[in-house]
Motif scaffolding. Structure first.
Motif, PDB file in Angstrom:
ATOM      1  N   ASP A 132      -4.357  12.039  -3.119  1.00  0.00           N
ATOM      2  CA  ASP A 132      -3.744  11.364  -1.971  1.00  0.00           C
ATOM      3  C   ASP A 132      -4.128   9.890  -2.032  1.00  0.00           C
ATOM      4  O   ASP A 132      -5.261   9.515  -1.755  1.00  0.00           O
ATOM      5  N   ARG A 149      -2.366   7.462  -0.338  1.00  0.00           N
ATOM      6  CA  ARG A 149      -1.839   6.741   0.825  1.00  0.00           C
ATOM      7  C   ARG A 149      -2.956   6.025   1.571  1.00  0.00           C
ATOM      8  O   ARG A 149      -4.000   6.593   1.846  1.00  0.00           O
ATOM      9  N   VAL A 162      -1.029   1.484  -0.910  1.00  0.00           N
ATOM     10  CA  VAL A 162      -0.054   2.572  -1.043  1.00  0.00           C
ATOM     11  C   VAL A 162       0.368   3.074   0.328  1.00  0.00           C
ATOM     12  O   VAL A 162      -0.468   3.359   1.185  1.00  0.00           O
ATOM     13  N   CYS A 163       1.684   3.186   0.530  1.00  0.00           N
ATOM     14  CA  CYS A 163       2.246   3.744   1.768  1.00  0.00           C
ATOM     15  C   CYS A 163       2.857   5.123   1.541  1.00  0.00           C
ATOM     16  O   CYS A 163       2.806   5.974   2.414  1.00  0.00           O
ATOM     17  N   SER A 164       3.475   5.309   0.385  1.00  0.00           N
ATOM     18  CA  SER A 164       4.135   6.587   0.103  1.00  0.00           C
ATOM     19  C   SER A 164       3.941   6.935  -1.369  1.00  0.00           C
ATOM     20  O   SER A 164       3.674   6.067  -2.185  1.00  0.00           O
ATOM     21  N   GLN A 165       4.091   8.226  -1.642  1.00  0.00           N
ATOM     22  CA  GLN A 165       3.944   8.685  -3.024  1.00  0.00           C
ATOM     23  C   GLN A 165       4.743   9.949  -3.247  1.00  0.00           C
ATOM     24  O   GLN A 165       4.936  10.747  -2.339  1.00  0.00           O
ATOM     25  N   ILE A 203       5.395   5.362  -6.393  1.00  0.00           N
ATOM     26  CA  ILE A 203       4.467   4.845  -5.393  1.00  0.00           C
ATOM     27  C   ILE A 203       5.157   3.731  -4.616  1.00  0.00           C
ATOM     28  O   ILE A 203       5.676   2.778  -5.204  1.00  0.00           O
ATOM     29  N   CYS A 212       2.368  -0.215   6.924  1.00  0.00           N
ATOM     30  CA  CYS A 212       3.367   0.599   6.230  1.00  0.00           C
ATOM     31  C   CYS A 212       4.557   0.848   7.150  1.00  0.00           C
ATOM     32  O   CYS A 212       4.372   1.048   8.356  1.00  0.00           O
TER      33      CYS A 212
END
Length: 103
Positions: free
Chosen positions: A35, A37, A74-77, A92, A101
């Motif tokens: 994780d 994020r 990082v906001c999303s993955q 990413i 974010c």
């Protein structure tokens, strides 16, 4: 009689090789996706195998180029955290560290 011993050796060798192939195949299953994020983009590159294809994009809507990884978070993955990594591409979404974010 000696020919019979050679045949047994070949069969046993083939069975051993098949067992090794099975173990290798089982080991090929990848680790779970971490994780990332909320963490810095540098963590992505240090936390994934170097052979993993990583696509990084700006999710702020400003379509900026991500040139200096320490400046981004990082906001999303994709794939989601915990999903098995099996050689697929990792995507990413990032924003500058001082930004929020997007929802």
């Amino acid at each position: 009689m000696i020919a019979g011993f050679k045949r047994v050796g070949v069969v046993a060798g083939a069975a051993l090789a098949a067992g090794v192939m099975t173990v290798t195949t089982a080991a090929a299953a990848g680790p779970p996706m971490p994780d990332f994020r909320g963490k810095g983009l540098v963590r992505v590159f240090s936390g994934l195998d170097y052979r993993t294809r990583v696509d990084v994009h700006d999710t702020s809507g400003l379509d900026r180029h991500v040139l200096w990884p320490p400046s981004w978070k990082v906001c999303s993955q994709t794939p989601a955290p915990g999903r098995e990594l099996t050689g697929q591409r990792v995507t990413i979404g990032v924003v500058k560290k001082h930004e929020s974010c997007p929802k």
